[in-house]
Design a protein around this motif. Structure first.
Motif, PDB file in Angstrom:
ATOM      1  N   VAL A  21     -40.906 -12.117 -29.217  1.00  0.00           N
ATOM      2  CA  VAL A  21     -40.945 -12.898 -30.445  1.00  0.00           C
ATOM      3  C   VAL A  21     -39.535 -13.352 -30.838  1.00  0.00           C
ATOM      4  O   VAL A  21     -39.331 -14.498 -31.252  1.00  0.00           O
ATOM      5  N   LEU A  22     -38.541 -12.473 -30.676  1.00  0.00           N
ATOM      6  CA  LEU A  22     -37.165 -12.865 -30.987  1.00  0.00           C
ATOM      7  C   LEU A  22     -36.664 -13.942 -30.029  1.00  0.00           C
ATOM      8  O   LEU A  22     -35.914 -14.838 -30.434  1.00  0.00           O
ATOM      9  N   ASP A  23     -37.079 -13.886 -28.771  1.00  0.00           N
ATOM     10  CA  ASP A  23     -36.696 -14.918 -27.810  1.00  0.00           C
ATOM     11  C   ASP A  23     -37.321 -16.256 -28.189  1.00  0.00           C
ATOM     12  O   ASP A  23     -36.654 -17.294 -28.166  1.00  0.00           O
ATOM     13  N   ILE A  24     -38.585 -16.234 -28.551  1.00  0.00           N
ATOM     14  CA  ILE A  24     -39.271 -17.460 -28.970  1.00  0.00           C
ATOM     15  C   ILE A  24     -38.588 -18.029 -30.211  1.00  0.00           C
ATOM     16  O   ILE A  24     -38.317 -19.228 -30.294  1.00  0.00           O
ATOM     17  N   ARG A  28     -36.689 -21.632 -30.528  1.00  0.00           N
ATOM     18  CA  ARG A  28     -37.156 -22.637 -31.489  1.00  0.00           C
ATOM     19  C   ARG A  28     -36.052 -23.048 -32.454  1.00  0.00           C
ATOM     20  O   ARG A  28     -36.050 -24.156 -32.957  1.00  0.00           O
ATOM     21  N   ASN A  29     -35.104 -22.149 -32.713  1.00  0.00           N
ATOM     22  CA  ASN A  29     -34.007 -22.440 -33.639  1.00  0.00           C
ATOM     23  C   ASN A  29     -32.777 -23.006 -32.939  1.00  0.00           C
ATOM     24  O   ASN A  29     -31.777 -23.273 -33.585  1.00  0.00           O
ATOM     25  N   SER A  30     -32.826 -23.162 -31.638  1.00  0.00           N
ATOM     26  CA  SER A  30     -31.668 -23.649 -30.888  1.00  0.00           C
ATOM     27  C   SER A  30     -31.861 -25.111 -30.510  1.00  0.00           C
ATOM     28  O   SER A  30     -32.869 -25.731 -30.845  1.00  0.00           O
ATOM     29  N   GLU A  31     -30.890 -25.603 -29.801  1.00  0.00           N
ATOM     30  CA  GLU A  31     -30.944 -26.986 -29.314  1.00  0.00           C
ATOM     31  C   GLU A  31     -31.577 -27.052 -27.918  1.00  0.00           C
ATOM     32  O   GLU A  31     -31.454 -28.061 -27.232  1.00  0.00           O
ATOM     33  N   ALA A  32     -32.230 -25.996 -27.510  1.00  0.00           N
ATOM     34  CA  ALA A  32     -32.833 -25.939 -26.174  1.00  0.00           C
ATOM     35  C   ALA A  32     -33.908 -27.017 -26.035  1.00  0.00           C
ATOM     36  O   ALA A  32     -34.601 -27.353 -27.009  1.00  0.00           O
ATOM     37  N   ARG A  71     -39.730 -20.249 -18.886  1.00  0.00           N
ATOM     38  CA  ARG A  71     -38.486 -20.284 -19.644  1.00  0.00           C
ATOM     39  C   ARG A  71     -37.311 -20.590 -18.729  1.00  0.00           C
ATOM     40  O   ARG A  71     -36.429 -21.377 -19.062  1.00  0.00           O
ATOM     41  N   GLY A  72     -37.300 -19.980 -17.573  1.00  0.00           N
ATOM     42  CA  GLY A  72     -36.225 -20.214 -16.622  1.00  0.00           C
ATOM     43  C   GLY A  72     -36.182 -21.643 -16.125  1.00  0.00           C
ATOM     44  O   GLY A  72     -35.113 -22.220 -15.939  1.00  0.00           O
ATOM     45  N   LYS A  73     -37.342 -22.228 -15.897  1.00  0.00           N
ATOM     46  CA  LYS A  73     -37.402 -23.621 -15.435  1.00  0.00           C
ATOM     47  C   LYS A  73     -36.993 -24.600 -16.536  1.00  0.00           C
ATOM     48  O   LYS A  73     -36.361 -25.618 -16.259  1.00  0.00           O
ATOM     49  N   GLN A  74     -37.355 -24.312 -17.765  1.00  0.00           N
ATOM     50  CA  GLN A  74     -37.109 -25.238 -18.866  1.00  0.00           C
ATOM     51  C   GLN A  74     -35.715 -25.098 -19.469  1.00  0.00           C
ATOM     52  O   GLN A  74     -35.096 -26.087 -19.852  1.00  0.00           O
ATOM     53  N   VAL A  75     -35.238 -23.868 -19.606  1.00  0.00           N
ATOM     54  CA  VAL A  75     -34.015 -23.605 -20.355  1.00  0.00           C
ATOM     55  C   VAL A  75     -32.931 -22.967 -19.501  1.00  0.00           C
ATOM     56  O   VAL A  75     -31.759 -23.177 -19.734  1.00  0.00           O
TER      57      VAL A  75
END
Length: 82
Positions: A21-24, A28-32, A71-75
């Motif tokens: 949940v903290l990772d999500i 969501r709060n980053s510029e990723a 996550r690894g593929k996207q970010v």
């Protein structure tokens, strides 16, 4: 000893759920470029039941692995402290 291991598994499942949940939230709060939906948090819920019903781990591990793969593929790979 069995009760202790069950509570240990439930505690570990809670740690996994909170980390997910903290990772999500962090993504969501980053510029990723990828903003995962909060529904991904449900992937961590089966870990809470592992202490009571261990075969559910057979579903939990592939689900979490898919989240990490996506996550690894996207970010990119997660880094500690960012």
């Amino acid at each position: 000893m069995t009760v202790l291991s069950q509570w240990g598994a439930i505690f570990f499942g809670l740690v996994v759920l909170v980390a997910l949940v903290l990772d999500i939230r962090g993504l969501r709060n980053s510029e990723a470029p990828w903003r995962p939906n909060w529904a991904w948090g449900l992937v961590g819920l089966p870990n809470l039941a592992v202490g009571v019903y261990p075969p559910i781990l057979a579903a939990s591990v592939p689900l979490l692995s898919f989240y990490l793969y996506r996550r690894g593929k996207q970010v990119g790979a997660p880094s500690i402290g960012s």
